[in-house]
Write a protein that holds these residues in place. Structure first.
Motif, PDB file in Angstrom:
ATOM      1  N   ILE A 295       0.814  -1.226   0.000  1.00 34.21           N
ATOM      2  CA  ILE A 295       0.000   0.000   0.000  1.00 34.21           C
ATOM      3  C   ILE A 295       0.846   1.274   0.000  1.00 34.21           C
ATOM      4  O   ILE A 295       0.576   2.188  -0.796  1.00 34.21           O
ATOM      5  N   PRO A 296       1.869   1.409   0.864  1.00 31.99           N
ATOM      6  CA  PRO A 296       2.593   2.693   0.892  1.00 31.99           C
ATOM      7  C   PRO A 296       3.189   3.086  -0.455  1.00 31.99           C
ATOM      8  O   PRO A 296       3.076   4.245  -0.875  1.00 31.99           O
ATOM      9  N   ALA A 297       3.810   2.128  -1.148  1.00 33.84           N
ATOM     10  CA  ALA A 297       4.422   2.446  -2.436  1.00 33.84           C
ATOM     11  C   ALA A 297       3.367   2.800  -3.473  1.00 33.84           C
ATOM     12  O   ALA A 297       3.558   3.711  -4.298  1.00 33.84           O
ATOM     13  N   ILE A 298       2.239   2.108  -3.456  1.00 31.31           N
ATOM     14  CA  ILE A 298       1.159   2.416  -4.393  1.00 31.31           C
ATOM     15  C   ILE A 298       0.593   3.800  -4.105  1.00 31.31           C
ATOM     16  O   ILE A 298       0.362   4.599  -5.021  1.00 31.31           O
ATOM     17  N   ALA A 299       0.383   4.101  -2.819  1.00 36.85           N
ATOM     18  CA  ALA A 299      -0.141   5.423  -2.452  1.00 36.85           C
ATOM     19  C   ALA A 299       0.799   6.531  -2.900  1.00 36.85           C
ATOM     20  O   ALA A 299       0.366   7.574  -3.407  1.00 36.85           O
ATOM     21  N   ASP A 300       2.101   6.322  -2.726  1.00 42.65           N
ATOM     22  CA  ASP A 300       3.066   7.327  -3.167  1.00 42.65           C
ATOM     23  C   ASP A 300       3.042   7.502  -4.678  1.00 42.65           C
ATOM     24  O   ASP A 300       3.119   8.620  -5.196  1.00 42.65           O
ATOM     25  N   ALA A 301       2.925   6.383  -5.390  1.00 43.51           N
ATOM     26  CA  ALA A 301       2.996   6.443  -6.856  1.00 43.51           C
ATOM     27  C   ALA A 301       1.774   7.118  -7.459  1.00 43.51           C
ATOM     28  O   ALA A 301       1.902   7.945  -8.373  1.00 43.51           O
ATOM     29  N   VAL A 302       0.585   6.790  -6.974  1.00 47.38           N
ATOM     30  CA  VAL A 302      -0.618   7.359  -7.602  1.00 47.38           C
ATOM     31  C   VAL A 302      -0.902   8.762  -7.085  1.00 47.38           C
ATOM     32  O   VAL A 302      -1.575   9.551  -7.754  1.00 47.38           O
ATOM     33  N   ASN A 303      -0.416   9.083  -5.892  1.00 50.88           N
ATOM     34  CA  ASN A 303      -0.443  10.455  -5.367  1.00 50.88           C
ATOM     35  C   ASN A 303      -1.819  11.107  -5.494  1.00 50.88           C
ATOM     36  O   ASN A 303      -1.959  12.212  -6.031  1.00 50.88           O
ATOM     37  N   GLY A 304      -2.838  10.381  -5.019  1.00 53.12           N
ATOM     38  CA  GLY A 304      -4.172  10.948  -4.999  1.00 53.12           C
ATOM     39  C   GLY A 304      -4.927  10.900  -6.300  1.00 53.12           C
ATOM     40  O   GLY A 304      -6.057  11.406  -6.387  1.00 53.12           O
ATOM     41  N   ARG A 305      -4.371  10.299  -7.346  1.00 53.82           N
ATOM     42  CA  ARG A 305      -5.047  10.284  -8.639  1.00 53.82           C
ATOM     43  C   ARG A 305      -6.140   9.232  -8.722  1.00 53.82           C
ATOM     44  O   ARG A 305      -6.932   9.234  -9.670  1.00 53.82           O
ATOM     45  N   LEU A 306      -6.171   8.308  -7.804  1.00 54.71           N
ATOM     46  CA  LEU A 306      -7.284   7.380  -7.689  1.00 54.71           C
ATOM     47  C   LEU A 306      -7.453   6.975  -6.227  1.00 54.71           C
ATOM     48  O   LEU A 306      -6.581   7.215  -5.392  1.00 54.71           O
ATOM     49  N   THR A 307      -8.592   6.392  -5.925  1.00 54.41           N
ATOM     50  CA  THR A 307      -8.923   5.981  -4.563  1.00 54.41           C
ATOM     51  C   THR A 307      -8.315   4.622  -4.279  1.00 54.41           C
ATOM     52  O   THR A 307      -8.464   3.686  -5.075  1.00 54.41           O
ATOM     53  N   ILE A 308      -7.642   4.513  -3.141  1.00 54.84           N
ATOM     54  CA  ILE A 308      -7.015   3.252  -2.750  1.00 54.84           C
ATOM     55  C   ILE A 308      -7.848   2.605  -1.653  1.00 54.84           C
ATOM     56  O   ILE A 308      -8.104   3.200  -0.602  1.00 54.84           O
ATOM     57  N   LEU A 309      -8.286   1.384  -1.920  1.00 50.90           N
ATOM     58  CA  LEU A 309      -8.959   0.575  -0.922  1.00 50.90           C
ATOM     59  C   LEU A 309      -8.095  -0.642  -0.639  1.00 50.90           C
ATOM     60  O   LEU A 309      -7.134  -0.925  -1.379  1.00 50.90           O
ATOM     61  N   ALA A 310      -8.413  -1.372   0.405  1.00 53.02           N
ATOM     62  CA  ALA A 310      -7.617  -2.539   0.764  1.00 53.02           C
ATOM     63  C   ALA A 310      -8.525  -3.604   1.353  1.00 53.02           C
ATOM     64  O   ALA A 310      -9.621  -3.327   1.846  1.00 53.02           O
ATOM     65  N   ASP A 311      -8.045  -4.843   1.307  1.00 54.15           N
ATOM     66  CA  ASP A 311      -8.709  -5.924   2.028  1.00 54.15           C
ATOM     67  C   ASP A 311      -7.696  -7.025   2.322  1.00 54.15           C
ATOM     68  O   ASP A 311      -6.520  -6.906   1.978  1.00 54.15           O
ATOM     69  N   SER A 312      -8.172  -8.063   2.976  1.00 53.69           N
ATOM     70  CA  SER A 312      -7.447  -9.293   3.278  1.00 53.69           C
ATOM     71  C   SER A 312      -6.974  -9.338   4.730  1.00 53.69           C
ATOM     72  O   SER A 312      -6.229  -8.463   5.181  1.00 53.69           O
ATOM     73  N   GLY A 313      -7.459 -10.348   5.436  1.00 51.33           N
ATOM     74  CA  GLY A 313      -6.934 -10.682   6.750  1.00 51.33           C
ATOM     75  C   GLY A 313      -7.497  -9.913   7.927  1.00 51.33           C
ATOM     76  O   GLY A 313      -7.016 -10.093   9.049  1.00 51.33           O
ATOM     77  N   VAL A 314      -8.496  -9.067   7.734  1.00 54.22           N
ATOM     78  CA  VAL A 314      -8.993  -8.236   8.835  1.00 54.22           C
ATOM     79  C   VAL A 314      -9.732  -9.090   9.849  1.00 54.22           C
ATOM     80  O   VAL A 314     -10.617  -9.875   9.497  1.00 54.22           O
ATOM     81  N   ARG A 315      -9.369  -8.929  11.115  1.00 58.60           N
ATOM     82  CA  ARG A 315     -10.045  -9.608  12.213  1.00 58.60           C
ATOM     83  C   ARG A 315     -10.474  -8.639  13.310  1.00 58.60           C
ATOM     84  O   ARG A 315     -11.307  -8.991  14.139  1.00 58.60           O
ATOM     85  N   ARG A 316      -9.899  -7.473  13.360  1.00 61.87           N
ATOM     86  CA  ARG A 316     -10.177  -6.485  14.401  1.00 61.87           C
ATOM     87  C   ARG A 316     -10.331  -5.095  13.785  1.00 61.87           C
ATOM     88  O   ARG A 316      -9.843  -4.822  12.686  1.00 61.87           O
ATOM     89  N   GLY A 317     -10.981  -4.220  14.561  1.00 58.81           N
ATOM     90  CA  GLY A 317     -11.047  -2.834  14.135  1.00 58.81           C
ATOM     91  C   GLY A 317      -9.682  -2.208  13.982  1.00 58.81           C
ATOM     92  O   GLY A 317      -9.480  -1.341  13.124  1.00 58.81           O
ATOM     93  N   THR A 318      -8.723  -2.641  14.802  1.00 63.38           N
ATOM     94  CA  THR A 318      -7.363  -2.111  14.675  1.00 63.38           C
ATOM     95  C   THR A 318      -6.712  -2.518  13.354  1.00 63.38           C
ATOM     96  O   THR A 318      -5.872  -1.777  12.825  1.00 63.38           O
ATOM     97  N   ASP A 319      -7.096  -3.682  12.807  1.00 64.82           N
ATOM     98  CA  ASP A 319      -6.576  -4.055  11.490  1.00 64.82           C
ATOM     99  C   ASP A 319      -7.040  -3.056  10.437  1.00 64.82           C
ATOM    100  O   ASP A 319      -6.280  -2.672   9.542  1.00 64.82           O
ATOM    101  N   VAL A 320      -8.291  -2.636  10.536  1.00 66.72           N
ATOM    102  CA  VAL A 320      -8.813  -1.617   9.618  1.00 66.72           C
ATOM    103  C   VAL A 320      -7.990  -0.340   9.744  1.00 66.72           C
ATOM    104  O   VAL A 320      -7.567   0.257   8.742  1.00 66.72           O
ATOM    105  N   LEU A 321      -7.742   0.094  10.974  1.00 67.98           N
ATOM    106  CA  LEU A 321      -6.984   1.334  11.183  1.00 67.98           C
ATOM    107  C   LEU A 321      -5.572   1.227  10.628  1.00 67.98           C
ATOM    108  O   LEU A 321      -5.028   2.212  10.111  1.00 67.98           O
ATOM    109  N   LYS A 322      -4.971   0.069  10.695  1.00 71.76           N
ATOM    110  CA  LYS A 322      -3.623  -0.108  10.155  1.00 71.76           C
ATOM    111  C   LYS A 322      -3.618   0.069   8.638  1.00 71.76           C
ATOM    112  O   LYS A 322      -2.729   0.735   8.076  1.00 71.76           O
ATOM    113  N   TYR A 323      -4.601  -0.509   7.962  1.00 74.14           N
ATOM    114  CA  TYR A 323      -4.698  -0.298   6.517  1.00 74.14           C
ATOM    115  C   TYR A 323      -4.907   1.184   6.197  1.00 74.14           C
ATOM    116  O   TYR A 323      -4.317   1.718   5.251  1.00 74.14           O
ATOM    117  N   LEU A 324      -5.752   1.832   6.969  1.00 73.54           N
ATOM    118  CA  LEU A 324      -6.001   3.253   6.733  1.00 73.54           C
ATOM    119  C   LEU A 324      -4.753   4.087   6.984  1.00 73.54           C
ATOM    120  O   LEU A 324      -4.462   5.032   6.240  1.00 73.54           O
TER     121      LEU A 324
END
Length: 385
Positions: A295-324
């Motif tokens: 995610i970090p490298a993709i976010a840097d590369a697209v630099n706000g030009r598209l919306t980045i979402l994520a999934d996989s492996g979430v078990r807790r609300g803190t997992d969501v916050l980590k992706y965010l």
């Protein structure tokens, strides 16, 4: 729902309710399932650094995605055959998501059609997930149906060119077609709640479940072997196909299954509106990197030009916050809503979504931040152990 205090509780309840083949189809990974272990380890390795004395007494999860305001940065992910988890399960998920104030993404391979889901959940914010069929004309007609039902974001899954190697499905006789054998029939009989509350209700009403979106001429019960060539999944997708979809789809276009920076940049070039950085929940290829490492490298590369979402492996609300915190703007939840659906139907699906939100709220209080963007503005920072 009493005594269901975390996702593990819901998972255990789901395991008791569902036949083994169906539960493992939802729960497990592929091959040696090292991707599942890697996903969990990757999220556990992240810590979030709090800020103290920030003077906030409440948290605000309002989020704008693709120009639409929603109550939280969560999406109910598309999952095939969710209608087997609970009778009319896809509609129940849509209503639960609507009450929570988040989108639900309807799968091409859902049991219930998008039209029926829209009738049953008129206020839901619907997205539509697409597997491209080999017959492009039929694919285009399916998109017309989704658009007519108010689906304003097309989520194109691009990371599944062939069927994954899931040996447990073969042992359990779970697949399309279903291959019942003595052990699986006994297992179904030992789960009377599912047998009479789900399967029997379909048999009495609509008949044997099937993929609801397949055209009538190609629709067969899940116990029958024939899937016509026209509606087999297209294994030869390329970026020209993305141009074609961009031309015919009137709404937002999101490409799901992106892990490489180069692919994210191509998504920008063809006019996509978003990408889902995803390892398909560890269900497709066992040697994929974890999304948190991409995610970090993709976010840097697209630099706000598209919306980045994520999934996989979430078990807790803190997992969501980590992706965010790493750069995602919202997180898709796949297995969790299904466990909620199995554990308690529509109320269970809503309850597990609200539980994740409560965990997010508690964690953000400790992190000293009251809005999601603050996770990325320096007051809450990501560290790797």
């Amino acid at each position: 729902m009493p005594m269901l205090l975390n996702t593990s509780d819901y998972r255990r309840r789901a395991r008791r309710f569902l036949p083994r083949g169906l539960f493992e189809y939802i729960d497990r990974g592929t091959e040696d399932e090292t991707a599942l272990t890697r996903l969990r380890a990757s999220l556990d390795a992240i810590t979030l650094l709090p800020a103290v004395l920030t003077g906030h007494d409440r948290r605000d999860f309002d989020t704008v995605l693709f120009g639409r305001r929603m109550a939280a940065p969560l999406v109910v992910a598309p999952t095939a055959l969710a209608g087997l988890v609970s009778h009319d399960g896809e509609t129940k998920l849509a209503r639960a998501a609507s009450r929570v104030g988040i989108p639900v993404c309807i799968s091409t391979q859902s049991v219930t059609t998008v039209e029926a889901i829209r009738r049953g959940a008129p206020d839901a914010l619907l997205w539509f997930q697409l597997y491209v069929w080999r017959d492009r004309a039929l694919t285009a007609r399916l998109l017309e149906r989704a658009s007519a039902c108010g689906c304003d974001n097309l989520v194109l899954t691009v990371d599944t060119p062939v069927s994954p190697k899931r040996e447990y499905n073969e042992r359990n006789g779970f697949g399309i077609p279903f291959k019942p054998h003595l052990s699986s029939m006994i297992d179904v009989a030992l789960h009377p709640g599912w047998l009479f509350g789900v399967l029997a209700r379909y048999l009495i009403g609509e008949g044997m479940p099937t993929y609801g979106h397949y055209p009538d001429a190609f629709r067969t019960a899940i116990t029958r072997a024939s899937i016509a060539e026209a509606v087999r999944l297209e294994p030869r997708l390329n970026w020209d196909d993305m141009h074609w979809l961009r031309e015919i789809w009137p709404g937002k276009l999101t490409i799901k299954g992106v892990l490489a920076v180069e692919d994210a940049e191509k998504a920008v070039e063809i006019g996509a509106d978003g990408v889902v950085v995803s390892a398909h929940g560890g269900r497709n290829l066992d040697c994929l990197p974890a999304p948190v490492d991409c995610i970090p490298a993709i976010a840097d590369a697209v630099n706000g030009r598209l919306t980045i979402l994520a999934d996989s492996g979430v078990r807790r609300g803190t997992d969501v916050l980590k992706y965010l915190a790493l750069g995602a703007e919202a997180v898709l939840l796949g297995r969790l809503p299904l466990w909620g659906l199995a554990a308690g139907g529509e109320a269970g699906a809503e309850a597990i979504l609200r539980m994740v939100l409560r965990e997010m709220d508690t964690a953000m209080a400790f992190l000293g931040t009251h809005r999601v963007p603050a996770l990325r503005d320096g007051r809450a920072r990501q560290q790797r152990n």
